[in-house]
Each structure stands twice: as C-alpha cells, then as structure tokens.
Design an enzyme around this catalytic site. Structure first.
Site, mmCIF file in Angstrom:
data_model
loop_
_atom_site.group_PDB
_atom_site.id
_atom_site.type_symbol
_atom_site.label_atom_id
_atom_site.label_comp_id
_atom_site.label_asym_id
_atom_site.label_seq_id
_atom_site.Cartn_x
_atom_site.Cartn_y
_atom_site.Cartn_z
ATOM 1 N N LYS A 95 0.848 -1.196 0.000
ATOM 2 C CA LYS A 95 0.000 0.000 0.000
ATOM 3 C C LYS A 95 0.885 1.248 0.000
ATOM 4 O O LYS A 95 1.636 1.485 0.937
ATOM 5 C CB LYS A 95 -0.926 0.028 1.205
ATOM 6 C CG LYS A 95 -1.954 1.148 1.048
ATOM 7 C CD LYS A 95 -2.772 1.356 2.269
ATOM 8 C CE LYS A 95 -2.501 2.752 2.743
ATOM 9 N NZ LYS A 95 -3.401 3.194 3.785
ATOM 10 N N GLY A 156 -7.679 9.299 10.494
ATOM 11 C CA GLY A 156 -7.816 9.414 11.953
ATOM 12 C C GLY A 156 -8.917 10.346 12.411
ATOM 13 O O GLY A 156 -9.104 10.518 13.613
ATOM 14 N N ALA A 182 -9.376 5.474 5.016
ATOM 15 C CA ALA A 182 -9.183 6.620 5.922
ATOM 16 C C ALA A 182 -10.452 7.425 6.182
ATOM 17 O O ALA A 182 -11.185 7.776 5.257
ATOM 18 C CB ALA A 182 -8.110 7.560 5.406
ATOM 19 N N GLY A 183 -10.658 7.694 7.452
ATOM 20 C CA GLY A 183 -11.738 8.597 7.844
ATOM 21 C C GLY A 183 -13.027 7.914 8.262
ATOM 22 O O GLY A 183 -13.959 8.568 8.726
ATOM 23 N N ASN A 204 -8.408 1.896 10.351
ATOM 24 C CA ASN A 204 -7.578 1.621 11.518
ATOM 25 C C ASN A 204 -8.170 2.272 12.772
ATOM 26 O O ASN A 204 -8.617 1.625 13.714
ATOM 27 C CB ASN A 204 -6.161 2.130 11.249
ATOM 28 C CG ASN A 204 -5.180 1.787 12.351
ATOM 29 O OD1 ASN A 204 -4.003 2.039 12.210
ATOM 30 N ND2 ASN A 204 -5.597 1.213 13.461
ATOM 31 N N THR A 205 -8.219 3.613 12.758
ATOM 32 C CA THR A 205 -8.561 4.345 13.974
ATOM 33 C C THR A 205 -9.952 4.000 14.504
ATOM 34 O O THR A 205 -10.138 3.892 15.726
ATOM 35 C CB THR A 205 -8.460 5.862 13.717
ATOM 36 O OG1 THR A 205 -7.215 6.128 13.077
ATOM 37 C CG2 THR A 205 -8.533 6.640 15.016
HETATM 38 C C1 LIG Z 1 -3.790 2.282 8.370
HETATM 39 C C2 LIG Z 1 -3.602 3.035 7.147
HETATM 40 O O1 LIG Z 1 -3.115 2.476 6.239
HETATM 41 C C3 LIG Z 1 -3.928 4.483 7.024
HETATM 42 O O2 LIG Z 1 -4.161 4.910 5.723
HETATM 43 C C4 LIG Z 1 -4.914 5.078 7.913
HETATM 44 O O3 LIG Z 1 -4.497 4.958 9.237
HETATM 45 C C5 LIG Z 1 -6.337 4.647 7.792
HETATM 46 O O4 LIG Z 1 -7.122 5.696 8.217
HETATM 47 P P1 LIG Z 1 -8.030 5.651 9.525
HETATM 48 O O5 LIG Z 1 -7.101 5.471 10.679
HETATM 49 O O6 LIG Z 1 -8.741 6.980 9.514
HETATM 50 O O7 LIG Z 1 -8.950 4.494 9.368
#
Ligand SMILES: CC(=O)[C@@H](O)[C@H](O)COP(=O)(O)O
Length: 254
Positions: A95, A156, A182-183, A204-205
C-alpha cells in the site's frame, strides 16, 4: 485484487492499539484477511530483539500489506517498500501512501503518481491511497495500480464519507477494485461506502480508538457485509417526500 481472491472486503490497520494482544483480538474479530503495517512505525523484523508484530499476526494466515505511512516523498516511499519486500521474503502487494501535509495528512498526489510509476516498473502490485479526485484516480489506474484507495475523510478523523459523489464517479470509471481508505468512524460509514459500490474498506482508527475495539471490529465486519448485500440487492427507488402505503389501499376489509 492484484490476481488474488479475498473473501473479506474489510482491510484493517495495526496502529494505535493498547498492545499486540488487543491488535490480535480485534483483527481476529474483524474477519479481515489483509492487514496493513506501517513499515516505518511497526517492527516486523527491522529491529532485532524488539517485540515483532508478526509473532501475533501470523503471515501464513493473513496477507500482510506493508504501507508507507509517514513518508512525504516518492523516493522515501519507494525505499520503504523495498525494505518491506525484503522483510517479507519478496512479498510484492503493497500500500503506497505519500503524504503532503503533517496537519491534514492529505496525500501529495504528484509524488504519489511518481512513486506509483517507479514501483509498478519495479514489479510491485500497488494499492494506492489517494485523494477523491476522479482524474488522478484514473491516472493511477493507467500507471498500473491494482487498487485505488480514495480517502473518505482525513486519516484518523472518523468523519465518515465527505464526498460520496466523487467516490461514485471513481467507482463507475474504475476497472480495478476501489477501496475506501481513511476517515471511517463507525459501522454505518463502512456500510455506506459499500452501498455506494466500493469493493472494500480499509480502516484503523475507528476500530483501535473505539471504547471496545474488539466489539467495534465485529460491527465493522457486519457493516461491510450489510453494505455489500444492500448494494447487490439494489436499493428501492427513492421517492421525493411522497408516501406510498405498504398494503393496497383498495378492497379494505370491513
Ligand atoms: C492504516 C492506514 O493504512 C492508514 O491509511 C490510515 O491509518 C487509515 O485511516 P483511519 O485510521 O482513519 O482508518
């Protein structure tokens, strides 16, 4: 994706957990098969003698997806992924993310395009974090990226999908999987992404920072599955503030 088939459409990160045990339990509950690891932040062998994530996330069971979180230039990202490939015995599904701002963590798209070109030439199968700009998404696909990963909102932030309209254009034009990255903040965000027609969601977050990460991981798994089923089932036509009785208005009993 990239010539491989995965059952789960939920991809998860490994940052921000309390410890490796919580990381393991949440990932197990998510049902994810692809687990992304920031090569510049998480030890998967770079630091001999330190706790190694691969001791709890077994690479024979999960597809480990090295990522370039924390990289701000094309060359930094390329070097990081070459190191990841060495650490993972030649594994080439990666990635790419090249950031452009420490405050917003928005991608630097010119550097992302440059890195994608080098990596594809170098034999990597590149999944790429990008802005939700359909023109740049198409450029990345033309370079040969195996998945396009537009942001839902800031990394995040947990703000959910800010621009479903752009995502729809990207999905409609893409011939490779589109994975929102993300988000995402909660399970309904994941479901909405899937209802739009995304092929998967990476997060992730939202899991790691939840009150109960393991339970949230399960909710995300269910959200992704529910959204995918709703997409495949086909939504009923939306009626513009017009009611329609659920049972026939004619021939009422009594
Ligand atoms: C884990 C990763 O590859 C990132 O691009 C990011 O941390 C994902 O975003 P969120 O933490 O907002 O889900």
């Amino acid at each position: 994706m990239g010539g491989e088939t995965f059952r789960s459409r939920l991809l998860v990160g490994t940052g921000k957990y309390r410890d490796f045990a919580q990381t393991r339990d949440a990932i197990e509950a998510s049902g994810a098969q692809i687990v992304t690891v920031a090569i510049r932040r998480t030890n998967i062998g770079q630091e001999a003698g330190q706790p190694n994530l691969l001791e709890v996330i077994d690479p024979r069971r999960y597809t480990i997806l090295p990522n370039t979180a924390g990289c701000y230039s094309a060359m930094e990202a390329v070097r990081t992924l070459r190191l990841g490939r060495e650490l993972l015995d030649g594994h080439d599904l990666v990635k790419l993310e090249v950031l452009g701002s420490k405050e917003t963590l928005f991608p630097n798209m010119p550097e992302t395009l440059k890195a994608a070109e080098i990596l594809v030439r170098d034999g990597f199968r590149v999944m790429v974090y990008c802005s939700d700009d359909p023109v740049q998404a198409r450029m990345l696909e033309e370079i040969g990226c195996v998945a396009i990963m537009p942001l839902a909102s800031l990394i995040g932030s947990g703000m959910g999908i800010l621009n479903p309209w752009n995502l729809r254009i990207i999905i409609d034009q893409a011939r490779v999987p589109v994975i929102v990255d993300a988000g995402v903040g909660t399970a309904s965000d994941a479901a909405i992404a899937m209802e739009l027609g995304c092929d998967g969601v990476l997060m992730n977050t939202a899991i790691a920072a939840a009150g109960d990460p393991v339970r949230m991981a399960l909710a995300m798994r269910q959200g992704v599955e529910a959204g995918r089923n709703a997409f495949l089932a086909g939504r009923m036509p939306r009626r513009e503030y017009q009611a329609s009785p659920s049972s026939p208005a004619e021939g009422l009993l009594g």
